[in-house]
Design a protein around this motif. Structure first.
Motif, PDB file in Angstrom:
ATOM      1  N   LEU A 137       4.670   0.425 -11.799  1.00  0.00           N
ATOM      2  CA  LEU A 137       6.029   0.777 -11.390  1.00  0.00           C
ATOM      3  C   LEU A 137       6.939   0.895 -12.612  1.00  0.00           C
ATOM      4  O   LEU A 137       7.745   1.834 -12.719  1.00  0.00           O
ATOM      5  CB  LEU A 137       6.565  -0.275 -10.417  1.00  0.00           C
ATOM      6  CG  LEU A 137       7.934   0.006  -9.791  1.00  0.00           C
ATOM      7  CD1 LEU A 137       7.896   1.277  -8.948  1.00  0.00           C
ATOM      8  CD2 LEU A 137       8.390  -1.184  -8.943  1.00  0.00           C
ATOM      9  N   THR A 138       6.829  -0.048 -13.528  1.00  0.00           N
ATOM     10  CA  THR A 138       7.639   0.009 -14.752  1.00  0.00           C
ATOM     11  C   THR A 138       7.316   1.263 -15.562  1.00  0.00           C
ATOM     12  O   THR A 138       8.216   1.942 -16.071  1.00  0.00           O
ATOM     13  CB  THR A 138       7.396  -1.249 -15.606  1.00  0.00           C
ATOM     14  OG1 THR A 138       7.729  -2.407 -14.849  1.00  0.00           O
ATOM     15  CG2 THR A 138       8.229  -1.212 -16.873  1.00  0.00           C
ATOM     16  N   LYS A 139       6.037   1.576 -15.688  1.00  0.00           N
ATOM     17  CA  LYS A 139       5.632   2.776 -16.426  1.00  0.00           C
ATOM     18  C   LYS A 139       6.214   4.029 -15.775  1.00  0.00           C
ATOM     19  O   LYS A 139       6.716   4.941 -16.457  1.00  0.00           O
ATOM     20  CB  LYS A 139       4.105   2.865 -16.464  1.00  0.00           C
ATOM     21  CG  LYS A 139       3.554   4.053 -17.253  1.00  0.00           C
ATOM     22  CD  LYS A 139       2.033   4.020 -17.278  1.00  0.00           C
ATOM     23  CE  LYS A 139       1.486   5.164 -18.131  1.00  0.00           C
ATOM     24  NZ  LYS A 139       1.890   6.498 -17.643  1.00  0.00           N
ATOM     25  N   HIS A 140       6.179   4.070 -14.426  1.00  0.00           N
ATOM     26  CA  HIS A 140       6.718   5.215 -13.696  1.00  0.00           C
ATOM     27  C   HIS A 140       8.217   5.373 -13.951  1.00  0.00           C
ATOM     28  O   HIS A 140       8.710   6.487 -14.202  1.00  0.00           O
ATOM     29  CB  HIS A 140       6.446   5.021 -12.206  1.00  0.00           C
ATOM     30  CG  HIS A 140       7.020   6.089 -11.327  1.00  0.00           C
ATOM     31  ND1 HIS A 140       6.428   7.328 -11.166  1.00  0.00           N
ATOM     32  CD2 HIS A 140       8.152   6.116 -10.562  1.00  0.00           C
ATOM     33  CE1 HIS A 140       7.152   8.062 -10.341  1.00  0.00           C
ATOM     34  NE2 HIS A 140       8.206   7.346  -9.959  1.00  0.00           N
ATOM     35  N   VAL A 141       8.956   4.263 -13.897  1.00  0.00           N
ATOM     36  CA  VAL A 141      10.407   4.311 -14.091  1.00  0.00           C
ATOM     37  C   VAL A 141      10.740   4.732 -15.522  1.00  0.00           C
ATOM     38  O   VAL A 141      11.632   5.575 -15.754  1.00  0.00           O
ATOM     39  CB  VAL A 141      11.031   2.943 -13.759  1.00  0.00           C
ATOM     40  CG1 VAL A 141      12.497   2.907 -14.189  1.00  0.00           C
ATOM     41  CG2 VAL A 141      10.908   2.642 -12.273  1.00  0.00           C
ATOM     42  N   ILE A 142      10.034   4.171 -16.496  1.00  0.00           N
ATOM     43  CA  ILE A 142      10.316   4.523 -17.894  1.00  0.00           C
ATOM     44  C   ILE A 142      10.007   5.991 -18.153  1.00  0.00           C
ATOM     45  O   ILE A 142      10.771   6.696 -18.841  1.00  0.00           O
ATOM     46  CB  ILE A 142       9.526   3.603 -18.839  1.00  0.00           C
ATOM     47  CG1 ILE A 142      10.118   2.186 -18.792  1.00  0.00           C
ATOM     48  CG2 ILE A 142       9.543   4.144 -20.268  1.00  0.00           C
ATOM     49  CD1 ILE A 142       9.384   1.174 -19.644  1.00  0.00           C
ATOM     50  N   ASP A 143       8.902   6.477 -17.598  1.00  0.00           N
ATOM     51  CA  ASP A 143       8.568   7.896 -17.788  1.00  0.00           C
ATOM     52  C   ASP A 143       9.644   8.798 -17.192  1.00  0.00           C
ATOM     53  O   ASP A 143      10.045   9.801 -17.804  1.00  0.00           O
ATOM     54  CB  ASP A 143       7.215   8.201 -17.145  1.00  0.00           C
ATOM     55  CG  ASP A 143       6.050   7.676 -17.974  1.00  0.00           C
ATOM     56  OD1 ASP A 143       6.272   7.353 -19.152  1.00  0.00           O
ATOM     57  OD2 ASP A 143       4.926   7.571 -17.424  1.00  0.00           O
ATOM     58  N   GLN A 144      10.140   8.452 -15.971  1.00  0.00           N
ATOM     59  CA  GLN A 144      11.205   9.253 -15.349  1.00  0.00           C
ATOM     60  C   GLN A 144      12.479   9.186 -16.175  1.00  0.00           C
ATOM     61  O   GLN A 144      13.160  10.207 -16.374  1.00  0.00           O
ATOM     62  CB  GLN A 144      11.478   8.756 -13.927  1.00  0.00           C
ATOM     63  CG  GLN A 144      10.545   9.304 -12.870  1.00  0.00           C
ATOM     64  CD  GLN A 144      11.156   9.207 -11.472  1.00  0.00           C
ATOM     65  OE1 GLN A 144      12.378   9.184 -11.302  1.00  0.00           O
ATOM     66  NE2 GLN A 144      10.293   9.165 -10.468  1.00  0.00           N
ATOM     67  N   ALA A 145      12.824   7.980 -16.642  1.00  0.00           N
ATOM     68  CA  ALA A 145      14.054   7.826 -17.423  1.00  0.00           C
ATOM     69  C   ALA A 145      13.972   8.592 -18.741  1.00  0.00           C
ATOM     70  O   ALA A 145      14.941   9.249 -19.165  1.00  0.00           O
ATOM     71  CB  ALA A 145      14.319   6.342 -17.675  1.00  0.00           C
ATOM     72  N   LEU A 146      12.839   8.526 -19.403  1.00  0.00           N
ATOM     73  CA  LEU A 146      12.676   9.273 -20.653  1.00  0.00           C
ATOM     74  C   LEU A 146      12.754  10.779 -20.409  1.00  0.00           C
ATOM     75  O   LEU A 146      13.369  11.521 -21.194  1.00  0.00           O
ATOM     76  CB  LEU A 146      11.332   8.918 -21.304  1.00  0.00           C
ATOM     77  CG  LEU A 146      11.239   7.546 -21.978  1.00  0.00           C
ATOM     78  CD1 LEU A 146       9.800   7.251 -22.401  1.00  0.00           C
ATOM     79  CD2 LEU A 146      12.171   7.484 -23.187  1.00  0.00           C
ATOM     80  N   GLY A 147      12.154  11.233 -19.296  1.00  0.00           N
ATOM     81  CA  GLY A 147      12.222  12.660 -18.981  1.00  0.00           C
ATOM     82  C   GLY A 147      13.641  13.120 -18.744  1.00  0.00           C
ATOM     83  O   GLY A 147      14.061  14.193 -19.227  1.00  0.00           O
ATOM     84  N   GLY A 163       0.811  -1.210   0.000  1.00  0.00           N
ATOM     85  CA  GLY A 163       0.000   0.000   0.000  1.00  0.00           C
ATOM     86  C   GLY A 163       0.845   1.260   0.000  1.00  0.00           C
ATOM     87  O   GLY A 163       0.532   2.239  -0.693  1.00  0.00           O
ATOM     88  N   ASP A 164       1.958   1.233   0.775  1.00  0.00           N
ATOM     89  CA  ASP A 164       2.864   2.385   0.794  1.00  0.00           C
ATOM     90  C   ASP A 164       3.521   2.595  -0.568  1.00  0.00           C
ATOM     91  O   ASP A 164       3.753   3.735  -0.991  1.00  0.00           O
ATOM     92  CB  ASP A 164       3.935   2.191   1.862  1.00  0.00           C
ATOM     93  CG  ASP A 164       3.366   2.268   3.267  1.00  0.00           C
ATOM     94  OD1 ASP A 164       2.219   2.739   3.416  1.00  0.00           O
ATOM     95  OD2 ASP A 164       4.054   1.856   4.220  1.00  0.00           O
ATOM     96  N   LEU A 165       3.825   1.488  -1.254  1.00  0.00           N
ATOM     97  CA  LEU A 165       4.441   1.596  -2.575  1.00  0.00           C
ATOM     98  C   LEU A 165       3.461   2.219  -3.566  1.00  0.00           C
ATOM     99  O   LEU A 165       3.845   3.043  -4.410  1.00  0.00           O
ATOM    100  CB  LEU A 165       4.886   0.211  -3.059  1.00  0.00           C
ATOM    101  CG  LEU A 165       5.583   0.147  -4.419  1.00  0.00           C
ATOM    102  CD1 LEU A 165       6.818   1.017  -4.449  1.00  0.00           C
ATOM    103  CD2 LEU A 165       5.920  -1.301  -4.778  1.00  0.00           C
TER     104      LEU A 165
END
Length: 718
Positions: free
Chosen positions: A513-523, A452-454
């Motif tokens: 989580l994967t979508k979040h990481v990819i979006d940050q990496a692309l940014g 839940g925290d994640l």
């Protein structure tokens, strides 16, 4: 035709030989054999008890026969009634009345009625002799072990002796030449003798069962005394009527077989229904219902400092046996597995089949976790012995999970759930046997809370990426950076990716989580590339992510929105993807290749890859696992492995990147082997985005140079 050998993929083991008639033969189909035929260990409490009772009982039998004069024996032996009774006692011993609660002690022989009648009419020596002969015949027919036959002769002789003593106290001492026929006023003597017979026999048998199965004797008596008392009461109550008929019309004695047959068949039908409700039809093992009952009994009677263990066993990849050879062969294998498991546990332990290829083993009384693991190891050893079936040899294996009461769970449902968690840990780690660990249980309150925290951390931006460079070992050129996820929990502080990433992989959050990481990496890639820092960012994705059809769409949309080339992003996936045949046919991977997004193979060397499989996947980079790299200066074997991987990767035209470069010596060794690039704390630490930006600008500026064939430390401040 010559036999072939089949290795059941990664698990399942069967009995020795199903065609040779030995252990695990086809004769084991159906109900598992009675483990009480296995001789007790000399010097054990059970061995001492059986030896003592057998010695006393057989002595009593010999003394009784000495008292039976030869003339008396010859005289009654010449009468048809004697032989009629002998046949009825033998037949009754072969057909005990079984009810569900008395199976523990072997049921109640219908011979009891005729033996007790002979005891009252002819006396102890004749009754003991007929019963001993009947027990021997029954033992031969049912192939019982000699120690069981001897004990049964002894316990029934002692029961008859106790009944004769009670009759003697009432002045009744019959002999073959002075037979006794009871009257209405003799009911107290008959009741006392019947109670003595029942009490001695029930106690002696219950004590043997308790020692054999390591249960408290009172628990065994409580479990079986009720049904036994009813059946014994009926049989012993009819015995005086048999004596009366013997005295006046001996030819009518066989008519008593009719009510006995009715009782026997009624009890048998009831027992069959109960057995079907509580046992598995294929293997004859207890089913889930029976396992629940036995577990609840064990939990209720567990003593202080005593543990109850539940083992869950799953035959690894057994489905492939059914798919390849058919269900009939799979069923025979399961029957043999059931036989082996039953004969590999301790007396008193319960082996149950829960369904399919899943079995459970209840340890009603276990000393500690070490003892539970010993039982589990014994089960796996029994299962790894090859078995011949249908002209083929099978090698099998299993994964076993262990949960203990009260350490891991307070009731059956939680014990089963947590042994299931442990079993999957054993299966995933290929370790064979695992104990339940709360911190690896995705269903535990702590992990559910963390999940839940994640979820909240993804939404509130608590997760951030740090970047660790990949550096050329030849000239220090920056080949790229790897994005590493970091989480600073507002209460718990820093949480390792090793703790929360596997949790996400087992839940619905992995895709987000994967979508979040990819979006940050692309940014971040957009910030760097538009500022002239053309460094590709590698992102770790799971095999499930790589096969997700939405991944290419997300990357394509992100690259187009941020005006980035495909080489600005790379995807790293573990070597385990090579074991998944879907990887070579997935549209996702072909689409990624069409976009120009490169794939890197992470942690190479820890799996079971082959050259053919590596060639078939569109990979541009192979990362050598740091566990080999760190031991380069210590282990010649690891050095050979690393050198072989580098040569293999170079021959395929791919880049090799060594992880775990922690010293200049290791970097130099790798460079001399021809490794393309390295990654590790000696070269550069993982850095937040702003620090990584400063570091990259400094290394990419024209003023920063390194001499060819020289390796320098590139970490911040180095």
């Amino acid at each position: 035709m010559p036999s072939s050998r089949i290795r059941v993929p990664a698990g399942i083991s069967l009995p020795a030989s199903s065609s040779s008639g030995g252990r695990g033969s086809s004769s084991t189909a159906g109900y598992p054999a009675d483990t009480r035929d296995t001789g007790p260990r000399p010097g054990s409490p059970l061995w001492s008890y059986l030896a003592g009772v057998t010695a006393i009982g057989c002595t009593a039998l010999v003394v009784a026969q000495v008292r039976l004069g030869l003339d008396e024996l010859v005289q009654i032996g010449g009468t048809p009634l004697f032989w009629m009774l002998a046949v009825l006692v033998v037949l009754g011993e072969l057909r005990p009345v079984m009810v569900s609660s008395s199976t523990l002690v072997g049921g109640t022989p219908t011979s009891t009625m005729f033996t007790f009648a002979v005891l009252m009419h002819y006396g102890l020596p004749t009754a003991a002799l007929l019963q001993a002969v009947a027990v021997i015949v029954s033992g031969l027919v049912n192939r019982r072990a000699w120690h069981r036959v001897a004990f049964n002769i002894a316990q029934v002789t002692l029961a008859c002796t106790a009944a004769a003593v009670m009759l003697g106290l009432f002045g009744v001492r019959p002999t073959p030449l002075l037979a006794w026929t009871p009257r209405g006023g003799d009911i107290p003597a008959i009741v006392a003798a019947g109670l003595a017979y029942f009490a001695v026999r029930a106690f002696l048998v219950s004590a043997a069962v308790a020692l054999h199965e390591r249960r408290p004797v009172l628990r065994v008596i409580r479990t079986s005394i009720g049904p036994q008392a009813l059946v014994y009461g009926a049989l012993l109550g009819l015995a005086p009527l048999v004596v009366v008929v013997m005295s006046h019309s001996p030819a009518l004695v066989p008519l008593f077989v009719a009510p006995l047959a009715a009782v026997y068949f009624t009890a048998t039908m009831s027992m069959r229904r109960d057995h079907q409700a509580m046992h598995d039809g294929l293997t004859g093992l207890p089913n889930r219902k029976m396992l629940i009952l036995r577990t609840e009994e064990a939990l209720a009677e567990a003593r202080e400092r005593e543990r109850v263990g539940l083992l869950l066993l799953d035959l690894d990849r057994f489905k492939e046996v059914n798919d390849t050879l058919g269900h009939p062969v799979g069923d025979r294998l399961l029957q043999i597995v059931a036989h082996r498991l039953t004969h590999s546990v301790r007396p008193g332990d319960v082996v149950a089949r829960l369904g399919g290829d899943e079995f459970a083993v209840l340890l009603p009384s276990i000393r500690d976790a070490h003892a539970a693991k010993e039982v589990a190891s014994r089960l796996r050893v029994a299962l790894t012995e090859p078995v011949r079936l249908e002209g083929m040899t099978f090698d099998l294996d299993a994964s076993i999970g262990i949960a203990l009461f009260p350490d891991d769970a307070p009731d059956f449902e939680l014990l089963l759930q947590r042994s299931d968690v442990a079993m999957y840990l054993a299966k995933e780690g290929r370790t064979g046997v695992e104990f339940y660990l709360a911190d690896k249980d995705r269903n535990s309150p702590e992990r559910l809370s963390l999940l839940g925290d994640l979820r909240r951390a993804i939404d509130t931006g608590e997760l951030e990426l740090h970047y660790q460079p990949k550096v050329s070992l030849d000239d220090g050129h920056v080949e790229g950076v790897e994005a590493l996820l970091r989480w600073w929990h507002p209460v718990r502080g820093p949480i390792s990716p090793a703790e929360f990433v596997p949790l996400a992989e087992q839940s619905y959050l992995m895709r987000e989580l994967t979508k979040h990481v990819i979006d940050q990496a692309l940014g971040q890639a957009a910030v760097w590339w538009h500022a002239g820092v053309h460094v590709p960012i590698s992102v770790n994705v799971s095999a499930r992510d790589l096969l997700d059809s939405g991944l290419p769409d997300q990357l394509e949309a992100g690259l187009e929105r941020l005006d980035l080339p495909a080489e600005a992003i790379r995807l790293e996936v573990t070597e385990r993807i090579l074991m998944t045949d879907q990887a070579y046919t997935a549209d996702t991977i072909r689409t990624l290749a069409g976009l120009g997004v490169q794939l890197a193979l992470d942690d190479f060397g820890t799996g079971y890859s082959s050259l053919v499989r590596l060639q078939r996947l569109p990979v541009s980079e192979v990362k050598i696992d740091g566990s080999f790299v760190r031991r380069l200066g210590e282990s010649p074997d690891d050095e050979r492995i690393v050198r072989s991987i580098i040569d293999l990767v170079r021959s395929l035209g791919l880049r090799s990147v060594a992880e775990g470069v922690e010293s200049g010596d290791i970097a130099a060794r790798l460079r001399d082997m021809g490794c393309h690039a390295g990654q590790g704390w000696w070269l550069a630490e993982p850095m937040p985005a702003d620090e990584a930006t400063v570091w990259l600008r400094a290394r990419l500026s024209p003023a920063f140079t390194t001499r060819p064939r020289d390796v320098v430390r590139l970490a911040p401040g180095g």
